[in-house]
Design an enzyme around this catalytic site. Structure first.
Site, short mmCIF file in Angstrom:
data_model
loop_
_atom_site.label_atom_id
_atom_site.label_comp_id
_atom_site.label_asym_id
_atom_site.label_seq_id
_atom_site.Cartn_x
_atom_site.Cartn_y
_atom_site.Cartn_z
N ALA A 1 -9.31 -2.03 7.93
CA ALA A 1 -9.20 -3.23 8.76
C ALA A 1 -8.31 -2.97 9.97
O ALA A 1 -8.59 -3.44 11.08
CB ALA A 1 -8.65 -4.40 7.94
N CYS B 1 -6.34 -3.95 4.66
CA CYS B 1 -6.34 -2.52 4.35
C CYS B 1 -6.36 -1.66 5.60
O CYS B 1 -6.46 -2.14 6.72
CB CYS B 1 -7.55 -2.19 3.47
SG CYS B 1 -9.12 -2.38 4.33
N HIS C 1 -3.83 1.54 11.89
CA HIS C 1 -3.43 1.60 13.30
C HIS C 1 -3.06 3.04 13.66
O HIS C 1 -3.48 3.57 14.68
CB HIS C 1 -2.21 0.71 13.56
CG HIS C 1 -2.39 -0.72 13.18
ND1 HIS C 1 -1.36 -1.49 12.71
CD2 HIS C 1 -3.48 -1.52 13.20
CE1 HIS C 1 -1.81 -2.70 12.45
NE2 HIS C 1 -3.10 -2.74 12.75
N ARG D 1 -12.86 -11.07 14.58
CA ARG D 1 -11.51 -11.02 15.13
C ARG D 1 -11.36 -11.63 16.53
O ARG D 1 -10.30 -11.61 17.12
CB ARG D 1 -10.94 -9.60 15.10
CG ARG D 1 -9.87 -9.47 14.03
CD ARG D 1 -9.20 -8.13 14.04
NE ARG D 1 -8.37 -7.88 15.18
CZ ARG D 1 -7.11 -8.30 15.29
NH1 ARG D 1 -6.54 -9.00 14.35
NH2 ARG D 1 -6.40 -8.02 16.37
#
Lengths: 461, 548
Positions: free
Chosen positions: B65, B62, B194, B96
């Site tokens: 994230a 999503c 992003h 991550r």
């Protein structure tokens, strides 16, 4: 230092949680749903929820974790997720052909108030659910309770959707709600019941699902899991043993009110005395004698403890994780003459401290227990910094404290992201307790070997 | 295991689509494309960055994230508070593998998870008060340089104004405090996150410090997240060449490095998808051009270093770069050749991310492995077809919801590092100024390109082609391996790496060599399940002698 900003000064916080000792409801619902045979868990929310839950469960089990999502977009968040769920139901049955879709909600679909029952009815009306197939659901708002609550809610849904009292008279079968334990634990519970000669129905049952063998094929729905018929038949059983009050009570209550199956709630059978109570309950419920083989298993555990008692004695331990595990672990450590010193769970709920006090018999006044809001691993670490412990027991996030403070760690609980074994080797029952003893002894004795001066380095221990 | 005959690609495509309900098949048809370029080399159009079909079992995550997990996750000295129920913060806690070097100041909050742990009370009455209190508590405990707030799904729905809360806390605490409206439902994948992360970094961080670091050739590295230590390798390489790294977005990064990112003279974009917005905005506001680079694969690494040197146009730098490349290649080449012998002609498939499914094809090619099928999880058409298609990309409702910042040249700080003529000359000579050719132009003809691949499609491809290795993420890994095909995680590198640069290439080749040659894949069947078992038994099992 990995957690270099953690200081010793404990300040009460009202709003900020740091390094949580819990996660959110839906992952528990997903895990529980995987314990139904032929079931595809479905996350009704944004894609990220499903992705995060699948990732966490996959990292924990090193196994495929199949689940789907309603893939909410902004539009769905405004207009409701009905059309997304209808498309999902059609797509899932067409492409992945499960017997059951187990829908759980998320904070998103709960906040907008999607009515899953109504949407499912619509799907039925449109003929999207093939004959003999099911869509069930559990409401699992992430802003209430914790991952354990989600597990409990989905288990309860299994009862409310499927369990039926058909026969006039209850049969000899004993229902077992195993609580949130590992596939290996569920398998061990089944073995113990078999050894006792007690016929059981158990759900959820993730054994054979999340510990599937390598056969060269990916079985999308592995052989394990409780079947719908089994869950349905649990309404005709004589009694339900609900293991772990936090995870299993609500399902047991539902089964009682729906099908008049009385229940008994027990702490998880982790450790000596909790297993004693479980075996005794099983003995009474099944109206059987405890066979010699089980007495032998118990005897071996007691033997091991008596042989190694000096290494356990007086060792201080910090525990974090889920209430049901923590209560039984605390009791067991106490029985080993260890000192469960700090106990933390982020999962809110009734009577946690009382339960701890009960199993410890009020004999350890120095134990610090914290539950719920701001009961997190940051606080636990601060306590440890103020007064050290000899052993940590909890999930993989504990490795950061373990390294910073140079304290041995036994991994137990959820999630374990960096070791294997928990999928395959149980910690419930007497054998499980022996494994726990072995794990505890290994880290404590390795530590002694590492730290002892050369002159007193021991070959025989 | 013998490889089955390579099936006809059209048939495969039809086979993948046949399984779906009609409407779903129609949609997926636009996302499953056979790579057939025109005579001019123009790749076919692919549908990308569009909604995932609910229930199809996607790889995607999503917006949150993408924003908190990917772009802002690797910065060590910002306290990142997740505003929402506990899960989102929990799942993005240390998962991550962004490595970091805490540096002399020692500030590192990456090992911590901060959350407001929103409860039903806040869902009903609002969570702004709790958020403000959480920021205050974080400040009192840690006194960080900056605090960032990340919104999860319910925050947008209940109408908490995280930006206003951050603004008032910034005034109160006198530190940089900024929020992200990165609710999980925004956009269609991580990609939206992003973009939102880029916007806020640009608005609240970049440009706050105009003092450049010492150095002659100053660059930034963008879209490099230091998974498994990749950024460390690249940093060392740049250092050897005498190139100064002003800031990385965002592997091994600090907020102070971000603040002066605009003082670099060139921005080098690795992961085009996740960071091209910042690169574009810096160019517009400050006049710093950007080029596409790739430090995955030895040839690509060498090429990228040469491009950087060429951009600065200093023969001394080019000479140094050539020396470094020669040294590195000398070390890697024998290893490459040895592994090439074992791996050549084996098949790879890559379905991951927004750049990795492209970049890692270089590493496979270097050991002779062929990429038969590839696709991204959250990329846009330009990542497949090249930036030339940008004007023709339709802006749909999901994209329109993501803010496009209106950026203009800064009246004081705009200083074009190259004149328009100089840039035109560089482009003429093949410099990828503001340019990205995309994945498809590099892939062979008659290969499959699949956007947002579903679980069904992945399994079917594996059944049909039996590739030697299938690159994906954690959710796919073990299902693939149950089918006896080793799976390489290209998000987490299976907890290995680094894979960037020359040293990293060697790590990757060795890992692939190990995986495709692992003995375990020959033991799936028990001896008695094998047809030739009786013969084997006669050879290896000695039965007891009758004399005993």
């Amino acid at each position: 230092m990995l957690l270099r900003h953690t200081n010793t000064e404990v300040v009460e916080r009202e709003a900020l949680t740091i390094n949580p000792a819990k996660t959110c409801q839906p992952v528990g619902a997903m895990y529980a749903a995987l314990g139904i045979h032929g079931c595809l868990p479905h996350s009704h929310g944004s894609q990220g929820c499903c992705s995060y839950h699948r990732s966490t469960l996959t990292r924990h089990y090193k196994e495929p974790v199949m689940a789907s999502t309603s893939s909410f977009t902004e539009g769905a968040s405004v207009f409701g997720g009905q059309s997304n769920l209808l498309t999902a139901i059609e797509t899932i049955f067409t492409v992945y052909a499960p017997d059951i879709i187990a829908v759980h909600t998320t904070c998103l679909s709960e906040t907008i108030g999607d009515d899953i029952v109504q949407i499912t009815a619509k799907a039925t009306g449109k003929g999207l659910i093939p004959p003999g197939k099911y869509v069930i659901h559990a409401n699992t708002p992430s802003y209430v309770g914790s991952h354990v609550t989600g597990f409990a809610n989905m288990t309860k849904s299994m009862v409310t959707y499927f369990a039926q009292a058909v026969a006039e008279k209850k049969n000899k079968t004993v229902n077992i709600l195993p609580g949130w334990v590992e596939p290996a634990d569920m398998k061990e519970i089944r073995r113990l019941a078999g050894e006792m000669g007690v016929a059981i129905l158990m759900y959820p049952d993730t054994s054979g699902v999340l510990d599937a063998p390598q056969t060269g094929r990916h079985e999308f729905y592995p052989r394990g899991g409780a079947t719908v018929d089994q869950i349905r038949a649990s309404g005709d059983s004589r009694i339900t043993l609900a293991l772990g009050p936090t995870a299993s009570t609500s399902a047991a209550e539902a089964l009682d009110s729906r099908c008049k199956v009385p229940f008994q709630t027990l702490e998880l059978p982790i450790g000596l005395r909790a297993t004693d109570r479980f075996i005794n309950a099983l003995r009474k419920a099944g109206k059987v004698e405890v066979p010699a083989s089980i007495n032998d298993e118990r005897g071996r555990l007691v033997d091991m403890i008596s042989d190694m008692q000096q290494y356990f004695f007086g060792k201080r331990a910090a525990l974090w994780g889920d209430p049901d595990q923590l209560v039984s672990l605390a009791e067991f450590l106490h029985d080993l003459d260890m000192k469960p010193t700090y106990i933390v769970t982020g999962t809110p709920g009734r009577a946690f401290e009382e339960r701890i006090a009960t199993v410890l018999g009020g004999r350890l006044p120095e134990v610090k227990v914290r539950q719920g809001k701001q009961a997190d691993m940051f606080l636990l670490h601060q306590w440890i910094k103020n007064e050290k412990v000899d052993l940590l027991i909890g999930n993989s996030y504990g490795k950061y404290i373990a390294r910073d403070e140079d304290i041995p760690l036994v991994r137990h609980g959820f999630p374990i992201l960096d070791r294997v074994g928990h999928q395959y080797f149980p910690t419930v029952g007497y054998r499980g307790a022996m494994r726990l003893c072995e794990q505890i002894l290994n880290v404590l004795m390795d530590r002694q070997d590492r730290d002892s001066p050369e002159a007193s380095f021991e070959l025989v221990m | 295991m013998s490889s089955p005959k390579k099936p006809d690609i059209e048939t495969v495509r039809e086979d993948l689509l046949r399984k779906y309900p009609t409407k779903v098949a129609r949609k997926r048809a636009g996302q499953i494309v056979i790579n057939r370029k025109t005579e001019e080399g123009v790749p076919p159009e692919i549908k990308a960055n569009i909604r995932t079909v609910p229930g199809i079992i996607t790889q995607r995550g999503c917006c949150y994230a993408g924003c908190k997990g990917v772009v802002l996750g690797p910065t060590r000295d910002i306290v990142n508070i997740t505003h929402g129920p506990i899960g989102c913060g929990f799942y993005s806690w240390l998962t991550r593998r962004n490595q970091t070097d805490p540096g002399p100041d020692g500030e590192n909050f990456m090992t911590y998870c901060f959350s407001t742990d929103m409860q039903d009370e806040q869902i009903i009455f609002g969570g702004e008060k709790k958020l403000a209190a959480a920021i205050q508590e974080a400040y009192d405990l840690f006194h960080p340089k900056a605090i960032a707030v990340f919104s999860t799904c319910p925050v947008g729905l209940i109408g908490d104004d995280v930006h206003q809360v951050c603004k008032s806390m910034q005034e109160k605490l006198n530190i940089n405090c900024f929020g992200f409206s990165c609710e999980g439902y925004k956009g269609v994948s991580q990609s939206a996150g992003h973009h939102i992360a880029n916007n806020q970094l640009f608005k609240h961080v970049i440009g706050r410090n105009d003092t450049p670091p010492e150095g002659k050739y100053k660059i930034t590295l963008m879209g490099e997240y230091n998974i498994g230590g990749d950024a460390f390798v690249i940093e060392e390489l740049l250092d050897k060449c005498g190139i100064t790294l002003v800031s990385t977005f965002s592997g091994n990064s600090t907020i102070s490095a971000f603040e002066r990112a605009h003082t670099a003279d060139l921005n080098c974009v690795m992961c085009h998808r996740s960071i091209n917005y910042v690169a574009d905005m810096i160019e517009k506001k400050y006049g710093v051009p950007w080029i596409k680079v790739n430090f995955i694969g030895t040839e690509s690494t060498a090429k990228s270093l040469r491009k950087i040197a060429e951009y600065f146009g200093d023969p001394k730098l080019s000479e140094q770069v050539e020396t470094v490349i020669a040294e590195e290649i000398e070390a890697t080449e024998p290893i490459r050749q040895e592994i090439h012998e074992r791996c050549q002609d084996k098949l790879a498939m890559l379905f991951v991310g927004g750049s990795r499914a492209h970049h890692y094809q270089d590493l496979f090619a270097e050991i002779g492995m062929k990429t038969l099928a590839a696709g991204y999880e959250f990329a846009h058409r330009d990542d497949y077809e090249g930036r030339r298609v940008l004007p023709s990309i339709t802006i749909d409702a999901d994209s329109r919801n993501i803010e496009e910042l209106a950026v203009e040249a800064d009246p004081d700080k705009y200083s074009p590092r190259k004149s328009e003529q100089e840039l035109a000359d560089l482009i003429q000579n093949g410099m990828p100024v503001k340019g990205y050719e995309g994945m498809m132009s590099q892939m062979e003809e008659e290969t499959l390109v699949i956007d947002d691949i579903s679980h069904w499609e992945s399994e079917r491809l594996i059944e049909l082609y039996k590739p030697a290795v299938f690159c994906a993420g954690i959710k796919e890994k073990y299902a693939i391996q149950k089918m006896c095909v080793p799976s390489k995680q290209l998000h987490s590198y299976d907890y290995g790496g680094p894979y960037a640069g020359f040293a990293g290439a060697v790590n990757f080749w060795r890992d692939i060599d190990r995986m495709v040659g692992a003995r375990v894949w020959t033991y799936i069947q028990a001896p008695w399940q094998k047809q030739d078992y009786p013969a084997l038994e006669a050879e290896l099992v000695h039965t007891g002698s009758s004399e005993c």
